[in-house]
Design a protein around this motif. Structure first.
Motif, PDB file in Angstrom:
ATOM      1  N   GLU A 183       0.830  -1.204   0.000  1.00 21.70           N
ATOM      2  CA  GLU A 183       0.000   0.000   0.000  1.00 21.70           C
ATOM      3  C   GLU A 183       0.874   1.268   0.000  1.00 21.70           C
ATOM      4  OE1 GLU A 183      -2.423   0.308   3.480  1.00 21.70           O
ATOM      5  OE2 GLU A 183      -3.304   2.214   2.840  1.00 21.70           O
ATOM      6  N   GLU A 184       1.939   1.278   0.816  1.00 22.68           N
ATOM      7  CA  GLU A 184       2.771   2.496   0.972  1.00 22.68           C
ATOM      8  C   GLU A 184       3.438   2.900  -0.348  1.00 22.68           C
ATOM      9  OE1 GLU A 184       2.383   0.315   3.421  1.00 22.68           O
ATOM     10  OE2 GLU A 184       1.310   1.853   4.526  1.00 22.68           O
ATOM     11  N   TYR A 185       3.739   1.889  -1.174  1.00 20.05           N
ATOM     12  CA  TYR A 185       4.415   2.170  -2.433  1.00 20.05           C
ATOM     13  C   TYR A 185       3.618   3.161  -3.288  1.00 20.05           C
ATOM     14  CZ  TYR A 185       6.839   1.429  -6.818  1.00 20.05           C
ATOM     15  OH  TYR A 185       7.543   1.615  -7.981  1.00 20.05           O
ATOM     16  N   TYR A 186       2.273   3.017  -3.234  1.00 23.90           N
ATOM     17  CA  TYR A 186       1.422   3.898  -4.033  1.00 23.90           C
ATOM     18  C   TYR A 186       1.531   5.363  -3.610  1.00 23.90           C
ATOM     19  CZ  TYR A 186      -1.056  -0.104  -6.003  1.00 23.90           C
ATOM     20  OH  TYR A 186      -1.387  -1.239  -6.684  1.00 23.90           O
ATOM     21  N   PHE A 187       1.987   5.581  -2.379  1.00 30.50           N
ATOM     22  CA  PHE A 187       1.922   6.939  -1.836  1.00 30.50           C
ATOM     23  C   PHE A 187       3.305   7.542  -1.606  1.00 30.50           C
ATOM     24  CE2 PHE A 187      -1.989   4.724  -0.757  1.00 30.50           C
ATOM     25  CZ  PHE A 187      -2.859   5.518  -1.481  1.00 30.50           C
ATOM     26  N   ARG A 188       4.326   6.926  -2.233  1.00 32.76           N
ATOM     27  CA  ARG A 188       5.698   7.426  -2.061  1.00 32.76           C
ATOM     28  C   ARG A 188       5.886   8.823  -2.649  1.00 32.76           C
ATOM     29  NH1 ARG A 188       4.967   4.734  -6.471  1.00 32.76           N
ATOM     30  NH2 ARG A 188       6.216   5.088  -8.349  1.00 32.76           N
ATOM     31  N   ASN A 189       4.963   9.229  -3.523  1.00 28.42           N
ATOM     32  CA  ASN A 189       5.065  10.564  -4.136  1.00 28.42           C
ATOM     33  C   ASN A 189       4.238  11.628  -3.405  1.00 28.42           C
ATOM     34  OD1 ASN A 189       2.648   9.454  -4.811  1.00 28.42           O
ATOM     35  ND2 ASN A 189       2.748   9.919  -6.995  1.00 28.42           N
ATOM     36  N   LEU A 190       3.681  11.298  -2.262  1.00 28.95           N
ATOM     37  CA  LEU A 190       2.896  12.270  -1.480  1.00 28.95           C
ATOM     38  C   LEU A 190       3.539  12.456  -0.106  1.00 28.95           C
ATOM     39  CD1 LEU A 190      -0.849  11.223  -2.035  1.00 28.95           C
ATOM     40  CD2 LEU A 190       0.553  12.771  -3.417  1.00 28.95           C
ATOM     41  N   SER A 191       3.514  13.667   0.394  1.00 24.72           N
ATOM     42  CA  SER A 191       3.898  13.889   1.799  1.00 24.72           C
ATOM     43  C   SER A 191       2.792  13.333   2.697  1.00 24.72           C
ATOM     44  CB  SER A 191       4.067  15.387   2.057  1.00 24.72           C
ATOM     45  OG  SER A 191       2.799  16.020   1.999  1.00 24.72           O
ATOM     46  N   ASN A 192       3.089  13.182   3.974  1.00 15.03           N
ATOM     47  CA  ASN A 192       2.049  12.714   4.902  1.00 15.03           C
ATOM     48  C   ASN A 192       0.832  13.642   4.880  1.00 15.03           C
ATOM     49  OD1 ASN A 192       3.569  10.530   5.685  1.00 15.03           O
ATOM     50  ND2 ASN A 192       4.366  11.512   7.557  1.00 15.03           N
ATOM     51  N   ARG A 193       1.098  14.944   4.888  1.00 19.52           N
ATOM     52  CA  ARG A 193      -0.019  15.909   4.853  1.00 19.52           C
ATOM     53  C   ARG A 193      -0.833  15.756   3.559  1.00 19.52           C
ATOM     54  NH1 ARG A 193      -2.070  21.175   6.150  1.00 19.52           N
ATOM     55  NH2 ARG A 193      -2.397  22.350   4.235  1.00 19.52           N
ATOM     56  N   GLU A 194      -0.142  15.596   2.435  1.00 15.45           N
ATOM     57  CA  GLU A 194      -0.873  15.426   1.173  1.00 15.45           C
ATOM     58  C   GLU A 194      -1.718  14.158   1.175  1.00 15.45           C
ATOM     59  OE1 GLU A 194       2.245  17.820  -1.778  1.00 15.45           O
ATOM     60  OE2 GLU A 194       2.412  15.647  -1.546  1.00 15.45           O
ATOM     61  N   ARG A 195      -1.168  13.080   1.725  1.00 12.69           N
ATOM     62  CA  ARG A 195      -1.976  11.854   1.742  1.00 12.69           C
ATOM     63  C   ARG A 195      -3.165  11.983   2.695  1.00 12.69           C
ATOM     64  NH1 ARG A 195      -1.479   5.434   3.143  1.00 12.69           N
ATOM     65  NH2 ARG A 195      -3.584   5.106   2.302  1.00 12.69           N
ATOM     66  N   ALA A 196      -2.972  12.671   3.804  1.00 10.30           N
ATOM     67  CA  ALA A 196      -4.095  12.872   4.734  1.00 10.30           C
ATOM     68  C   ALA A 196      -5.202  13.691   4.058  1.00 10.30           C
ATOM     69  CB  ALA A 196      -3.612  13.554   6.012  1.00 10.30           C
ATOM     70  N   ILE A 197      -4.814  14.686   3.268  1.00  9.59           N
ATOM     71  CA  ILE A 197      -5.782  15.491   2.507  1.00  9.59           C
ATOM     72  C   ILE A 197      -6.477  14.637   1.442  1.00  9.59           C
ATOM     73  CG2 ILE A 197      -5.910  17.356   0.779  1.00  9.59           C
ATOM     74  CD1 ILE A 197      -3.708  18.812   2.433  1.00  9.59           C
ATOM     75  N   PHE A 198      -5.701  13.805   0.742  1.00 12.17           N
ATOM     76  CA  PHE A 198      -6.248  12.936  -0.311  1.00 12.17           C
ATOM     77  C   PHE A 198      -7.281  11.962   0.270  1.00 12.17           C
ATOM     78  CE2 PHE A 198      -5.424   9.105  -3.176  1.00 12.17           C
ATOM     79  CZ  PHE A 198      -6.074   9.616  -4.291  1.00 12.17           C
ATOM     80  N   GLU A 199      -6.925  11.312   1.363  1.00  9.09           N
ATOM     81  CA  GLU A 199      -7.838  10.323   1.947  1.00  9.09           C
ATOM     82  C   GLU A 199      -9.088  10.998   2.533  1.00  9.09           C
ATOM     83  OE1 GLU A 199      -7.504   7.207   1.461  1.00  9.09           O
ATOM     84  OE2 GLU A 199      -5.382   6.852   1.074  1.00  9.09           O
ATOM     85  N   GLY A 200      -8.925  12.207   3.052  1.00 11.21           N
ATOM     86  CA  GLY A 200     -10.101  12.958   3.520  1.00 11.21           C
ATOM     87  C   GLY A 200     -11.040  13.267   2.367  1.00 11.21           C
ATOM     88  N   GLY A 201     -10.482  13.659   1.236  1.00 10.44           N
ATOM     89  CA  GLY A 201     -11.302  13.934   0.051  1.00 10.44           C
ATOM     90  C   GLY A 201     -12.026  12.685  -0.439  1.00 10.44           C
ATOM     91  N   ILE A 202     -11.281  11.589  -0.554  1.00  9.86           N
ATOM     92  CA  ILE A 202     -11.900  10.330  -1.009  1.00  9.86           C
ATOM     93  C   ILE A 202     -13.097   9.967  -0.134  1.00  9.86           C
ATOM     94  CG2 ILE A 202     -11.597   7.813  -1.118  1.00  9.86           C
ATOM     95  CD1 ILE A 202      -8.658   8.312  -1.922  1.00  9.86           C
TER      96      ILE A 202
END
Lengths: 119, 119, 119, 119
Positions: free
Chosen positions: C3-22
């Motif tokens: 799973e983490e491999y998919y998100f290697r191009n996002l910062s923690n903050r960016e991924r938290a924003i992405f998952e909140g949007g989803i």
């Protein structure tokens, strides 16, 4: 188990009514909420028609979204979410020699998008 | 227009069958896709029951999600999306003195979650 | 693939924003259309909370349906379909040490249920 | 309140990521469950594309349903319900000069239709 076995306790007319109800409930709850504006109406109408036509006993589906309501509901973002009141649909079901038309239209007095059988 | 006027062309039994069909189609297409695992089954079952109980002619709703299928479908993310095959539902509709049970259950042979009337 | 491999191009903050949007988009389009009235609000709120809590990075979900809008929308049938404007939701996502609150609330001026990040 | 005011706490890139997440979650939970077979794929793909294109910051939507999975899932009834694993979608969002591609594809190892950002 064969499909017909499930319906041995219904007349052809009753099954045509049942399948019309299923597909109208399905259509409403599948597509309400879809982003829509005037430009996207025709592709959404076509997708609803083709998908519901796949369901048992359905031989025709006519979907006409209410463009006036859609236009009025589009705020500053230029689109809205599809609501039940915007649906004008007629489904035709056929079982044996029985053919039934199932409709939905918005009743202003009831404040309710009512589903019913038209003969 | 009064609600009853729409149904003047249906017998009580026919309307009970129609409303059972509508609500089963509604339930399926409203809730399929919902994130679910074993821990969240009971709150989802209750919300489905209470929402569908609001619909016309419905007097009882029993929802039992198939826990084995849900467990099997939960991959490494520990939840899945609700599928039609996981639904075991009985709706009871009542119109006049007619009472009808509408069911959905998965038929392995048809590979299809079939909706039918049980007497 | 992990799973983490998919998100290697996002910062923690960016991924938290992405998952909140989803999860906010998911919640809106899964549950809009659900039959609801004042009596069924609390079971629906709980089912939404428990289902969305299953999604990646979500650590808290608070759903408060707008009871005034629901009451006003219930016509003679005594229930309505859940609309986006009735949703008041805060989702909390956590990735690494970043914690993000994603909200939806209806903006009267925009005539739009807007989703945004609150700090 | 102006739309931009809500996003004053996000960079352009963060907002592009947020809107990509919202629209991918929306698309999944709006359309999963739709009746589909090989013949109806193209009208459904087009309706998904046109509806999601209406959402904020979206400048392109490419939907390709997995025809092999759909064919395999069609049992004796000749159609199936759309599942998350059948979705192959790329959304493009644009905020300021930032352009982001949001994807969903099924990961066999995770047994999960994962949503992620592709650069």
């Amino acid at each position: 188990m064969k499909e017909e076995y499930y319906f041995r306790n219904l007349s052809n007319r009753e099954r045509a009514i049942f399948e019309g109800g299923i597909s109208m409930g399905a259509l409403y709850h599948q597509f309400v909420g879809t982003p829509v504006n005037i430009e996207s109406c025709s592709s959404l109408e076509k997708a609803i028609e083709e998908s519901i036509l796949l369901q048992p006993a359905i031989i025709d589906v006519k979907v006409s979204l209410n463009k006036n309501l859609i236009k009025d509901a589009c705020g500053s973002m230029n689109y809205t979410s599809l609501e039940g009141s915007m649906l004008e649909v007629t489904l035709t079901t056929n079982v044996g020699s029985d053919v039934i038309s199932t409709c939905i239209s918005y009743d202003e007095e009831l404040e309710y998008p009512i589903m019913y059988i038209k003969e």
